[in-house]
Design a protein around this motif. Structure first.
Motif, mmCIF file in Angstrom:
data_model
loop_
_atom_site.group_PDB
_atom_site.id
_atom_site.type_symbol
_atom_site.label_atom_id
_atom_site.label_comp_id
_atom_site.label_asym_id
_atom_site.label_seq_id
_atom_site.Cartn_x
_atom_site.Cartn_y
_atom_site.Cartn_z
ATOM 1 N N PRO A 135 58.486 37.477 49.131
ATOM 2 C CA PRO A 135 57.249 37.349 48.363
ATOM 3 C C PRO A 135 56.144 36.243 49.194
ATOM 4 O O PRO A 135 54.971 36.482 48.955
ATOM 5 C CB PRO A 135 57.906 36.268 47.088
ATOM 6 N N LEU A 136 56.767 35.376 49.946
ATOM 7 C CA LEU A 136 55.807 34.849 50.624
ATOM 8 C C LEU A 136 55.019 35.582 51.604
ATOM 9 O O LEU A 136 53.465 35.406 51.415
ATOM 10 C CB LEU A 136 56.438 33.632 51.539
ATOM 11 N N CYS A 137 55.217 36.395 52.290
ATOM 12 C CA CYS A 137 54.527 37.281 53.163
ATOM 13 C C CYS A 137 53.755 38.331 52.456
ATOM 14 O O CYS A 137 52.845 38.606 52.573
ATOM 15 C CB CYS A 137 55.371 37.878 54.207
ATOM 16 N N TRP A 138 54.420 38.721 51.141
ATOM 17 C CA TRP A 138 53.687 39.648 50.438
ATOM 18 C C TRP A 138 52.469 39.091 49.702
ATOM 19 O O TRP A 138 51.323 39.504 49.797
ATOM 20 C CB TRP A 138 54.469 40.210 49.125
ATOM 21 N N PHE A 139 52.543 37.669 49.403
ATOM 22 C CA PHE A 139 51.317 37.298 48.604
ATOM 23 C C PHE A 139 50.167 36.932 49.935
ATOM 24 O O PHE A 139 49.095 37.047 49.824
ATOM 25 C CB PHE A 139 51.783 35.605 48.096
ATOM 26 N N ALA A 140 50.752 36.443 51.051
ATOM 27 C CA ALA A 140 49.847 36.044 52.118
ATOM 28 C C ALA A 140 49.100 37.341 52.497
ATOM 29 O O ALA A 140 47.922 37.283 52.689
ATOM 30 C CB ALA A 140 50.754 35.617 53.265
ATOM 31 N N ASN A 141 49.833 38.548 52.513
ATOM 32 C CA ASN A 141 49.205 39.774 52.967
ATOM 33 C C ASN A 141 48.157 40.099 51.983
ATOM 34 O O ASN A 141 46.952 40.600 52.650
ATOM 35 C CB ASN A 141 50.312 40.760 53.215
ATOM 36 N N ILE A 142 48.277 40.031 50.529
ATOM 37 C CA ILE A 142 47.308 40.367 49.521
ATOM 38 C C ILE A 142 46.038 39.374 49.950
ATOM 39 O O ILE A 142 45.050 39.759 49.664
ATOM 40 C CB ILE A 142 47.948 39.960 48.290
ATOM 41 N N VAL A 143 46.352 38.054 50.028
ATOM 42 C CA VAL A 143 45.290 37.098 50.120
ATOM 43 C C VAL A 143 44.430 37.159 51.217
ATOM 44 O O VAL A 143 43.089 37.279 51.241
ATOM 45 C CB VAL A 143 45.984 35.753 50.142
ATOM 46 N N ILE A 144 44.971 37.662 52.427
ATOM 47 C CA ILE A 144 44.217 37.725 53.699
ATOM 48 C C ILE A 144 43.430 39.206 53.556
ATOM 49 O O ILE A 144 42.387 39.297 54.050
ATOM 50 C CB ILE A 144 45.156 37.959 54.733
ATOM 51 N N SER A 145 44.007 40.230 52.943
ATOM 52 C CA SER A 145 43.512 41.575 52.802
ATOM 53 C C SER A 145 42.205 41.460 51.856
ATOM 54 O O SER A 145 41.285 42.052 52.077
ATOM 55 C CB SER A 145 44.376 42.741 52.031
ATOM 56 N N ASP A 146 42.325 40.666 50.484
ATOM 57 C CA ASP A 146 41.225 40.543 49.812
ATOM 58 C C ASP A 146 40.064 39.873 50.292
ATOM 59 O O ASP A 146 39.062 39.969 49.890
ATOM 60 C CB ASP A 146 41.903 40.119 48.466
ATOM 61 N N PHE A 147 40.627 38.860 51.257
ATOM 62 C CA PHE A 147 39.388 37.810 51.819
ATOM 63 C C PHE A 147 38.633 38.727 52.743
ATOM 64 O O PHE A 147 37.449 38.233 52.714
ATOM 65 C CB PHE A 147 40.185 36.602 52.645
ATOM 66 N N TYR A 148 39.105 39.395 53.518
ATOM 67 C CA TYR A 148 38.265 40.102 54.424
ATOM 68 C C TYR A 148 37.725 41.411 53.733
ATOM 69 O O TYR A 148 37.100 42.317 54.677
ATOM 70 C CB TYR A 148 39.003 40.491 55.752
ATOM 71 N N ASP A 149 38.318 41.650 52.672
ATOM 72 C CA ASP A 149 37.669 43.131 51.793
ATOM 73 C C ASP A 149 36.378 42.970 51.476
ATOM 74 O O ASP A 149 36.224 42.014 50.689
ATOM 75 C CB ASP A 149 38.555 43.393 50.955
ATOM 76 N N PRO A 150 35.261 43.625 51.941
ATOM 77 C CA PRO A 150 33.904 43.522 51.556
ATOM 78 C C PRO A 150 33.583 43.835 50.185
ATOM 79 O O PRO A 150 32.553 43.390 49.648
ATOM 80 C CB PRO A 150 33.028 44.070 52.561
ATOM 81 N N THR A 151 34.496 44.660 49.632
ATOM 82 C CA THR A 151 34.123 45.321 48.229
ATOM 83 C C THR A 151 34.665 44.182 47.390
ATOM 84 O O THR A 151 34.378 44.286 45.944
ATOM 85 C CB THR A 151 35.124 46.477 48.016
ATOM 86 N N VAL A 152 35.446 43.391 47.439
ATOM 87 C CA VAL A 152 35.998 42.236 46.789
ATOM 88 C C VAL A 152 34.785 41.190 46.619
ATOM 89 O O VAL A 152 34.649 40.363 47.711
ATOM 90 C CB VAL A 152 37.188 41.389 47.091
ATOM 91 N N PRO A 153 34.490 40.736 45.219
ATOM 92 C CA PRO A 153 33.184 39.651 45.020
ATOM 93 C C PRO A 153 33.861 38.359 45.599
ATOM 94 O O PRO A 153 34.974 38.065 45.579
ATOM 95 C CB PRO A 153 33.151 39.717 43.607
ATOM 96 N N SER A 154 32.692 37.570 45.955
ATOM 97 C CA SER A 154 32.944 36.247 46.461
ATOM 98 C C SER A 154 33.993 35.304 45.596
ATOM 99 O O SER A 154 34.772 34.466 45.978
ATOM 100 C CB SER A 154 32.052 35.783 47.138
ATOM 101 N N SER A 155 33.466 35.486 44.324
ATOM 102 C CA SER A 155 34.286 34.755 43.133
ATOM 103 C C SER A 155 35.674 35.069 43.021
ATOM 104 O O SER A 155 36.520 34.041 42.495
ATOM 105 C CB SER A 155 33.434 34.724 42.031
#
Length: 216
Positions: A135-155
């Motif tokens: 779960p630690l790596c799963w969460f980290a992967n999701i957080v990093i992917s969403d952070f660099y995804d331009p389609t995800v709003p900054s908020s």
């Protein structure tokens, strides 16, 4: 004596890792608000964990709310809950098994069975480290992917929280402690697998009796 000290060290590291997993499981800081772009200055910080989310105001006030529905949660949160609870229970089992088979206890007579029990305890600690890493790596992967995804709003972008780093540290302690316990028990088992017996030849003396030095 050295192997016993290493075994106690491994057990101590395993206990610290187990406590760290429980701490990471309960903390709500698995992912936190990311202050980027238009969110550089905000009046509140959002924490999201496995069991609740919290809103921390700039004044220091904090409001937490437990998740209402379990089935409505994302899959990574459900898996994180299940695996961390399983690891917490397995860590308790590993502690009891290792203490029963440890060299510093007299629950079982010294021998191959005692060494095998300690190896089982170390293996459970290693299994705990592997399970909590998922779960630690799963969460980290999701957080990093969403952070660099331009389609995800900054908020809605998040950063990795303190609970993830505590969990990774606990994973390292569990793996290292379990390896120390297993290696120490295996080396002890190898040393006692082929005992060497010494016997002095029995030679009669001139008066027909056996020399007393042969019985030393």
């Amino acid at each position: 004596m050295t192997s016993a000290a290493v075994e106690i060290l491994g057990l101590g590291l395993g206990i610290l890792g187990w406590v760290g997993v429980i701490l990471a499981c309960g903390l709500p800081m698995w992912q936190v608000s990311a202050f980027i772009d238009v969110n550089i200055v905000v009046a509140q910080t959002i924490w999201e964990g496995l069991w609740m989310n919290c809103v921390v105001q700039s004044t220091g006030q904090m409001q937490c709310k437990v998740y209402d529905s379990i089935l409505a949660l994302p899959s990574e949160v459900q898996a994180g809950r299940a695996l961390t609870v399983i690891v917490a229970l397995l860590g308790l089992v590993a502690l009891m098994v290792t203490v029963v088979g440890a060299q510093c206890t007299n629950c079982i007579r010294p021998g191959k069975m005692k060494s095998r029990i300690v190896i089982v305890g170390g293996a459970i600690y290693i299994l705990c480290g592997v399970l909590v890493l998922i779960p630690l790596c799963w969460f980290a992967n999701i957080v990093i992917s969403d952070f660099y995804d331009p389609t995800v709003p900054s908020s809605q972008k998040r950063e990795m929280g303190a609970a993830l780093y505590i969990g990774w540290a606990a994973t390292a302690l569990l793996l290292f402690g379990g390896c120390l316990i297993c290696c120490c028990s295996c080396s002890q088992r190898d040393e006692t697998s082929f005992p060497v017996k010494y016997s002095a030849p029995r030679r009669p003396t001139s008066n027909g009796e056996y020399d007393k030095k042969n019985y030393v």
